[in-house]
Design a protein around this motif. Structure first.
Motif, mmCIF file in Angstrom:
data_model
loop_
_atom_site.group_PDB
_atom_site.id
_atom_site.type_symbol
_atom_site.label_atom_id
_atom_site.label_comp_id
_atom_site.label_asym_id
_atom_site.label_seq_id
_atom_site.Cartn_x
_atom_site.Cartn_y
_atom_site.Cartn_z
ATOM 1 N N ASP A 62 0.819 -1.207 0.000
ATOM 2 C CA ASP A 62 0.000 0.000 0.000
ATOM 3 C C ASP A 62 0.855 1.259 0.000
ATOM 4 O O ASP A 62 0.482 2.280 -0.610
ATOM 5 C CB ASP A 62 -0.932 -0.004 1.214
ATOM 6 C CG ASP A 62 -2.036 -1.043 1.090
ATOM 7 O OD1 ASP A 62 -2.354 -1.412 -0.060
ATOM 8 O OD2 ASP A 62 -2.580 -1.466 2.131
ATOM 9 N N VAL A 63 2.007 1.199 0.656
ATOM 10 C CA VAL A 63 2.890 2.366 0.662
ATOM 11 C C VAL A 63 3.412 2.633 -0.740
ATOM 12 O O VAL A 63 3.465 3.790 -1.205
ATOM 13 C CB VAL A 63 4.052 2.147 1.651
ATOM 14 C CG1 VAL A 63 5.066 3.285 1.555
ATOM 15 C CG2 VAL A 63 3.530 2.029 3.075
ATOM 16 N N GLU A 64 3.810 1.560 -1.443
ATOM 17 C CA GLU A 64 4.293 1.734 -2.817
ATOM 18 C C GLU A 64 3.178 2.259 -3.733
ATOM 19 O O GLU A 64 3.426 3.112 -4.593
ATOM 20 C CB GLU A 64 4.835 0.405 -3.343
ATOM 21 C CG GLU A 64 6.089 -0.062 -2.607
ATOM 22 C CD GLU A 64 6.524 -1.455 -3.040
ATOM 23 O OE1 GLU A 64 7.664 -1.824 -2.789
ATOM 24 O OE2 GLU A 64 5.695 -2.170 -3.655
ATOM 25 N N ILE A 120 -4.719 5.289 1.541
ATOM 26 C CA ILE A 120 -4.286 5.844 2.829
ATOM 27 C C ILE A 120 -5.148 5.300 3.958
ATOM 28 O O ILE A 120 -4.664 5.101 5.090
ATOM 29 C CB ILE A 120 -4.336 7.391 2.773
ATOM 30 C CG1 ILE A 120 -3.300 7.915 1.791
ATOM 31 C CG2 ILE A 120 -4.104 7.997 4.149
ATOM 32 C CD1 ILE A 120 -3.306 9.432 1.625
ATOM 33 N N GLY A 121 -6.410 5.038 3.678
ATOM 34 C CA GLY A 121 -7.271 4.477 4.713
ATOM 35 C C GLY A 121 -6.845 3.096 5.148
ATOM 36 O O GLY A 121 -7.213 2.649 6.242
ATOM 37 N N ARG A 122 -6.086 2.391 4.284
ATOM 38 C CA ARG A 122 -5.611 1.047 4.656
ATOM 39 C C ARG A 122 -4.252 1.060 5.350
ATOM 40 O O ARG A 122 -3.793 0.031 5.839
ATOM 41 C CB ARG A 122 -5.528 0.173 3.396
ATOM 42 C CG ARG A 122 -6.859 -0.062 2.700
ATOM 43 C CD ARG A 122 -6.766 -1.261 1.759
ATOM 44 N NE ARG A 122 -5.741 -1.102 0.748
ATOM 45 C CZ ARG A 122 -5.980 -0.710 -0.519
ATOM 46 N NH1 ARG A 122 -7.223 -0.415 -0.884
ATOM 47 N NH2 ARG A 122 -5.005 -0.609 -1.385
ATOM 48 N N ARG A 134 0.205 11.275 3.974
ATOM 49 C CA ARG A 134 -0.962 12.123 4.192
ATOM 50 C C ARG A 134 -0.632 13.597 3.963
ATOM 51 O O ARG A 134 -1.429 14.347 3.379
ATOM 52 C CB ARG A 134 -1.488 11.900 5.611
ATOM 53 C CG ARG A 134 -2.781 12.663 5.885
ATOM 54 C CD ARG A 134 -3.257 12.485 7.306
ATOM 55 N NE ARG A 134 -3.737 11.125 7.554
ATOM 56 C CZ ARG A 134 -3.105 10.249 8.335
ATOM 57 N NH1 ARG A 134 -1.969 10.594 8.933
ATOM 58 N NH2 ARG A 134 -3.597 9.053 8.502
ATOM 59 N N GLN A 135 0.522 14.011 4.410
ATOM 60 C CA GLN A 135 0.908 15.414 4.251
ATOM 61 C C GLN A 135 1.109 15.769 2.775
ATOM 62 O O GLN A 135 0.667 16.834 2.313
ATOM 63 C CB GLN A 135 2.184 15.699 5.056
ATOM 64 C CG GLN A 135 2.002 15.589 6.555
ATOM 65 C CD GLN A 135 0.958 16.563 7.086
ATOM 66 O OE1 GLN A 135 0.818 17.692 6.587
ATOM 67 N NE2 GLN A 135 0.224 16.133 8.093
ATOM 68 N N VAL A 136 1.758 14.876 2.028
ATOM 69 C CA VAL A 136 1.980 15.139 0.598
ATOM 70 C C VAL A 136 0.642 15.161 -0.142
ATOM 71 O O VAL A 136 0.387 16.024 -0.989
ATOM 72 C CB VAL A 136 2.927 14.096 -0.008
ATOM 73 C CG1 VAL A 136 3.084 14.317 -1.518
ATOM 74 C CG2 VAL A 136 4.298 14.173 0.660
ATOM 75 N N LEU A 205 -9.051 12.283 5.345
ATOM 76 C CA LEU A 205 -7.647 12.077 5.711
ATOM 77 C C LEU A 205 -7.278 12.762 7.018
ATOM 78 O O LEU A 205 -6.105 12.722 7.430
ATOM 79 C CB LEU A 205 -6.745 12.616 4.590
ATOM 80 C CG LEU A 205 -6.872 11.916 3.225
ATOM 81 C CD1 LEU A 205 -5.984 12.594 2.196
ATOM 82 C CD2 LEU A 205 -6.520 10.442 3.355
ATOM 83 N N GLU A 206 -8.284 13.409 7.647
ATOM 84 C CA GLU A 206 -8.078 14.101 8.918
ATOM 85 C C GLU A 206 -7.030 15.198 8.790
ATOM 86 O O GLU A 206 -6.172 15.405 9.656
ATOM 87 C CB GLU A 206 -7.677 13.115 10.017
ATOM 88 C CG GLU A 206 -8.747 12.068 10.300
ATOM 89 C CD GLU A 206 -8.335 11.100 11.390
ATOM 90 O OE1 GLU A 206 -7.182 11.204 11.868
ATOM 91 O OE2 GLU A 206 -9.161 10.251 11.758
#
Length: 600
Positions: A62-64, A120-122, A134-136, A205-206
């Motif tokens: 998921d990160v990739e 991102i939710g995962r 999340r910031q990007v 994404l809060e």
């Protein structure tokens, strides 16, 4: 699969002698010939196993996936910046084409944003990489909101220029101008929807973005208020144009003036439709942002008059009900006394018309009885006096109140055509009833056989005739069915023939029996002397002689004579000693030799 490797001459290796090499070569040729196609010997299709395929690459994490999506967003952003920079240096059609191309990036942004929010939710919320992703992603989302807001401001300026051209545009070109304005409005709707969607992703994404949220909410509320004002002004302008068209029609204005006003009305209605669509869309976006959109949805329903699922919203329904009560109260306060007086005048006119009609009908009845006119027509007219006088009173009352009677009569004519098309069968019955009244084949209390029914006529309406049968059943027969078939009126003539049959034996004196019948008939009061009764032999049967007895009786006594005459004749024959025969059969037996009988 086996492969043959040859060595170059002079390379080291074992050398085969010529005899063994020739043998090996011969065996190889023989095997090749046997395995050739068509040789009749099955070939061995087995081969040596091939190398196994390489293992599939491992699925990306998921990160990739998130990093890849961020890379696509960054690439799309750079391409869009290059396109927008190039669009600043051109104008006209080329700039419009670049604008359309730039709008295509919004769909790509929306797709990438949705996929990135899902990935991102995962992710593990506690991991450091999650916060970095999340910031990007948040920076990209803020960039998109800024982009949409700037685009909305630019289109808003274009709308101001287009609206300013309304006064200088010819009536025939107003429709095209309104189409351009509507297209710009739809583009703003799309940009606002994209902005609200991006804010939803930021909240998911809060990521806090209070300034952007405040800007979007402010834009939505400002746009809703502006659209509300424009809708009210456009509705007032529509009423004014309709008034001018009506005045021009009454004044007999030229066709060109009428055409110009109609073009203005069409463009105005087109503008109202576009405003309503944009206002409804904006109300939906406000509801998504958690804002109260009841007033705007109420205005849309009141303007269009369309009952949609929006009215099921309790707030909208309550607002419509409260507004309706307020409007009715204001109307009742301002116009109530005037309308009450008008209603009293209308009711009084109807009442007076009905009273006069009844007095006229009562007087006409005196002359009607002297002329011995049809009671059917009298009853029908009597029943129609009330409804017709009410309709006449309504027309007169509306005329007194200032309504043009020509308009009323025209409306009644159109209504009669519509009702006539819907009630063709009923009109057929009405026409048949009119023919019955004109030709008068029967009247009230006449005994008739009509429409397959035998009985006494009691009444006739516009659609059917009421007949009571002799076994006391009340039937309503359609007038058209009666008029299309044979009508037998059994009450028109003053007298009718009674038919009876009596039997005597062949041994009986025929003339003496006929004289007895004449004497019996002469003693009956219900039998008429003129015309004289007819007595004759009607049939010679195997066992008796049938005598037909046809006396005449008045129409009032016909049924009594028909039912009682057979019994009177029987009693008279018994007193005269004439027996009524019954069927007889004579059976003769022939004796003969049994041997002469036929054998089976």
């Amino acid at each position: 699969m086996s492969r043959i490797h040859s060595r170059p001459t002079g390379m080291p290796g074992r050398v085969l002698d010529h005899g063994r090499a020739a043998a090996v070569l011969g065996i190889g040729l023989l095997v090749a010939a046997l395995l050739a196609p068509g040789s009749g010997i099955a070939q061995d299709e087995t081969t040596l196993p091939e190398d196994p395929p390489p293992p599939p690459p491992p699925a990306p994490t998921d990160v990739e996936i998130a990093r890849d999506l961020l890379g696509q967003l960054d690439a799309a952003k750079q391409d869009l910046d290059v396109l927008l920079a190039a669009a600043d240096d051109v104008a006209g059609i080329e700039r419009e084409l670049m604008t359309v191309e730039a709008l295509a990036f919004t769909e790509q942004f929306a797709d990438l944003d949705s996929r990135l929010a899902t990935v991102i939710g995962r992710l593990d919320p506690e991991a450091a990489v999650t916060d970095s992703v999340r910031q990007v992603g948040g920076r990209h989302l803020r960039y998109q909101i800024t982009l949409y807001r700037n685009a909305w401001v630019g289109i808003k300026d274009q709308l101001i220029d287009l609206r300013a051209r309304r006064d200088s545009t010819e009536p025939a070109g107003l429709s095209e101008l309104e189409s351009q304005i509507t297209a710009k409005q739809e583009l703003i709707n799309t940009l606002l929807q994209l902005g609200v969607t991006v804010l939803a992703h930021l909240e998911a994404l809060e990521i806090e973005a209070p300034r952007f949220a405040s800007d979007v909410d402010h834009v939505l509320i400002e746009r809703a208020e502006q659209l509300t004002g424009r809708l009210q002004l456009a509705s007032q302008e529509r009423d004014q144009i309709r008034g001018r068209i009506e005045s021009a029609r009454k004044a007999g204005s030229s066709e060109q003036e009428m055409t110009d006003e109609r073009n203005r009305l069409g463009a105005n209605e087109q503008r109202i439709a576009g405003i309503i669509e944009s206002l409804d869309h904006t109300a939906d976006l406000l509801a998504r942002r958690g804002r109260d959109a009841t007033r705007y949805r109420q205005l849309v329903i009141q303007t269009t008059g369309e009952v949609t699922d929006r009215i099921l919203d309790p707030k909208v329904f309550r607002a419509l009900a409260v507004d309706g009560v307020k409007n009715f109260g204001g109307w009742l306060r301002d116009q109530g006394p005037t309308w009450i007086v008008r209603m009293l005048i209308l009711i009084a006119t109807i009442f007076a018309t009905r009273l006069i009609a009844r007095l006229v009908w009562a007087v006409s009845q005196l002359f009607w009885r002297r002329t011995q006119a049809s009671r059917l027509l009298s009853d029908l007219v009597g029943r129609m006096v009330g409804p017709m006088s009410t309709l006449l009173g309504l027309i007169l009352g509306l005329w007194f109140l200032g309504v043009n009677p020509t308009t009323l009569l025209t409306g009644l004519g159109v209504l009669s055509i519509i009702v006539g098309l819907a009630l063709q069968d009923s009109l057929g019955n009405l026409a048949a009833g009119m023919f019955i009244l004109i030709y008068r084949p029967y009247d009230v209390d006449d005994a008739v056989s009509a429409g397959g029914v035998v009985g006494v006529v009691k009444a006739m309406g516009l659609a059917n005739t009421t007949i009571v049968t002799f076994d006391n059943r009340r039937l309503y027969v359609p007038n058209r069915k009666i008029w299309q078939e044979v009508i037998e009126n059994r009450s028109t003539e003053s007298y009718r023939r009674v038919e009876a049959t009596i039997r005597i034996s062949y041994r009986q004196d025929l003339e003496a029996a006929r004289q007895v019948i004449r004497d019996i008939l002469a003693d009956q009061d219900i039998v008429m002397e003129d015309p004289a009764p007819t007595v004759f032999v009607s049939n010679l049967d195997d066992s008796w002689v049938e005598i037909a007895v046809w006396p005449w009786a008045s129409t009032e006594n016909w049924w009594t004579a028909t039912t009682e005459l057979p019994g009177i004749l029987k009693v008279g024959f018994e007193k005269a000693g004439i027996a009524v025969p019954y069927p007889r059969r004579e059976v003769a037996t022939i004796d003969g030799d049994a041997d002469d009988r036929p054998r089976s």
